[in-house]
Design a protein around this motif. Structure first.
Motif, PDB file in Angstrom:
ATOM      1  N   GLY A 103       0.766  -1.258   0.754  1.00  0.00           N
ATOM      2  CA  GLY A 103      -0.205  -0.311  -0.062  1.00  0.00           C
ATOM      3  C   GLY A 103       1.029   0.993  -0.305  1.00  0.00           C
ATOM      4  N   LYS A 104       1.699   1.513   0.743  1.00  0.00           N
ATOM      5  CA  LYS A 104       2.990   2.539   0.691  1.00  0.00           C
ATOM      6  C   LYS A 104       3.120   3.036  -0.235  1.00  0.00           C
ATOM      7  N   LEU A 105       4.390   1.318  -1.390  1.00  0.00           N
ATOM      8  CA  LEU A 105       4.054   1.852  -2.012  1.00  0.00           C
ATOM      9  C   LEU A 105       3.391   1.908  -3.944  1.00  0.00           C
ATOM     10  N   ALA A 106       2.299   1.631  -3.645  1.00  0.00           N
ATOM     11  CA  ALA A 106       0.692   2.539  -4.520  1.00  0.00           C
ATOM     12  C   ALA A 106       0.547   3.890  -4.102  1.00  0.00           C
ATOM     13  N   ARG A 107       0.781   4.149  -2.974  1.00  0.00           N
ATOM     14  CA  ARG A 107       0.793   5.190  -2.940  1.00  0.00           C
ATOM     15  C   ARG A 107       2.269   6.697  -3.130  1.00  0.00           C
ATOM     16  N   ASN A 108       3.279   5.574  -2.946  1.00  0.00           N
ATOM     17  CA  ASN A 108       4.346   6.842  -3.546  1.00  0.00           C
ATOM     18  C   ASN A 108       4.210   6.937  -4.775  1.00  0.00           C
ATOM     19  N   LEU A 109       3.910   5.752  -5.991  1.00  0.00           N
ATOM     20  CA  LEU A 109       4.563   5.744  -6.408  1.00  0.00           C
ATOM     21  C   LEU A 109       2.454   6.934  -8.126  1.00  0.00           C
ATOM     22  N   ARG A 110       2.311   6.705  -6.803  1.00  0.00           N
ATOM     23  CA  ARG A 110       0.596   7.967  -7.457  1.00  0.00           C
ATOM     24  C   ARG A 110       1.470   8.606  -7.358  1.00  0.00           C
ATOM     25  N   LEU A 111       1.935   9.080  -5.949  1.00  0.00           N
ATOM     26  CA  LEU A 111       2.048  10.862  -5.661  1.00  0.00           C
ATOM     27  C   LEU A 111       3.068  11.065  -6.897  1.00  0.00           C
ATOM     28  N   LEU A 112       4.036  10.312  -7.565  1.00  0.00           N
ATOM     29  CA  LEU A 112       4.572  10.394  -8.515  1.00  0.00           C
ATOM     30  C   LEU A 112       4.164  10.298 -10.164  1.00  0.00           C
ATOM     31  N   GLY A 113       2.986  10.735  -9.792  1.00  0.00           N
ATOM     32  CA  GLY A 113       2.070  10.777 -11.345  1.00  0.00           C
ATOM     33  C   GLY A 113       1.619   9.097 -11.863  1.00  0.00           C
ATOM     34  N   PHE A 114       2.561   8.338 -10.937  1.00  0.00           N
ATOM     35  CA  PHE A 114       2.323   6.994 -11.615  1.00  0.00           C
ATOM     36  C   PHE A 114       0.623   5.736 -11.814  1.00  0.00           C
ATOM     37  N   ASP A 115       0.710   5.282 -12.942  1.00  0.00           N
ATOM     38  CA  ASP A 115      -1.001   4.520 -12.058  1.00  0.00           C
ATOM     39  C   ASP A 115      -1.087   3.035 -12.655  1.00  0.00           C
ATOM     40  N   VAL A 116      -0.963   3.217 -10.285  1.00  0.00           N
ATOM     41  CA  VAL A 116      -1.010   1.918  -9.609  1.00  0.00           C
ATOM     42  C   VAL A 116      -3.053   1.645  -9.215  1.00  0.00           C
ATOM     43  N   ALA A 117      -3.081   0.467  -9.816  1.00  0.00           N
ATOM     44  CA  ALA A 117      -4.691  -0.111  -9.297  1.00  0.00           C
ATOM     45  C   ALA A 117      -3.852  -0.693  -8.314  1.00  0.00           C
ATOM     46  N   TYR A 118      -5.001  -0.585  -6.845  1.00  0.00           N
ATOM     47  CA  TYR A 118      -4.991  -1.205  -5.816  1.00  0.00           C
ATOM     48  C   TYR A 118      -5.852  -1.475  -5.082  1.00  0.00           C
TER      49      TYR A 118
END
Length: 250
Positions: A103-118
């Protein structure tokens, strides 16, 4: 009966536990077996493999071995300077699905603008379904999940720290130049768009209305974002992640 001798190169030693890097693994077989099955019997998921050389010649995962052979297995990242011709994995992906433990990785990647289904509650079958139907790369620390034949692209973060995992994923999928911070909703993953203050003023707290003039709204769930007190903390965290990349990584 015949014997296969395998050497794992690059960071694939991670999947071999405490065994020394470059140690030869042996498998004794009594029938025809695919290269994929031989490699995964040593604990290395196929999405982590960038190149396979069987007796010095490149082969794919479906290649069948039926006699004594020497196999060299290279990680994806160890092949950046080599020819693309025999690569077994895509090098760049910008769409992901992360398992419930990341979950924390998904949040980080979303913060950086990447499309992450979670979805924290998603089961393995759901993760694989989303991965396949939406053409996403699978992020998971469950190596058995990565070994499913339908997994075309995926990665197992080596670290248990979310920021370190983020750096790993950016490097693995060559994402540094694609970073677009604060452009995606942290809640639902949809893109954000600039919105006039007048269009959201009825939803703002009094102090927010006084001190802030620029807003973004999620195109999915409607969540409103602005550069509040939390923004500087997030920005500092992202700056620290960016700073970890040497010029050669950028």
């Amino acid at each position: 009966m015949f014997t296969i001798r395998l050497t794992f190169h690059g960071d694939l030693g991670f999947f071999r536990g405490s065994r020394p890097s470059g140690e030869i693994a042996e498998r004794t077989l009594c029938g025809k077996t695919s290269v994929k099955d031989v490699i995964e019997s040593c604990g290395v998921p196929h999405p982590e493999v960038g190149l396979i050389l069987l007796d010095g010649q490149p082969v794919n995962f479906a290649h069948v071995v039926e006699e004594n052979a020497i196999i060299d297995v290279y990680s994806v990242r160890s092949l950046r300077t080599q020819s693309e011709k025999h690569r077994l994995q895509i090098h760049c992906s910008k769409r992901f699905v992360a398992d419930g433990h990341l979950g924390k990785l998904a949040r980080n990647l979303r913060l950086l603008g990447f499309d992450v289904a979670y979805d924290r509650q998603a089961q393995d079958r759901q993760l694989l379904g989303v991965m396949e139907s939406e053409n996403r790369a699978l992020l998971t620390r469950d190596r058995r999940l990565l070994m499913h034949a339908i997994v075309k692209a995926g990665y197992c973060p080596r670290s248990q720290n979310a920021d370190e995992q983020t750096i790993e994923v950016i490097r693995r999928f060559d994402l540094f130049e694609s970073i677009a911070s604060f452009t995606r909703c942290l809640r639902c993953n949809a893109p954000l768009q600039e919105v006039a203050k007048a269009d959201v003023i009825e939803k703002l707290e009094p102090l927010t209305n006084i001190y802030y003039d620029r807003f973004r709204r999620c195109t999915g769930c409607g969540q409103i974002y602005w550069a509040g007190s939390h923004f500087s903390k997030l920005q500092k965290r992202l700056d620290e992640i960016r700073a970890r990349f040497a010029p050669r990584d950028a």
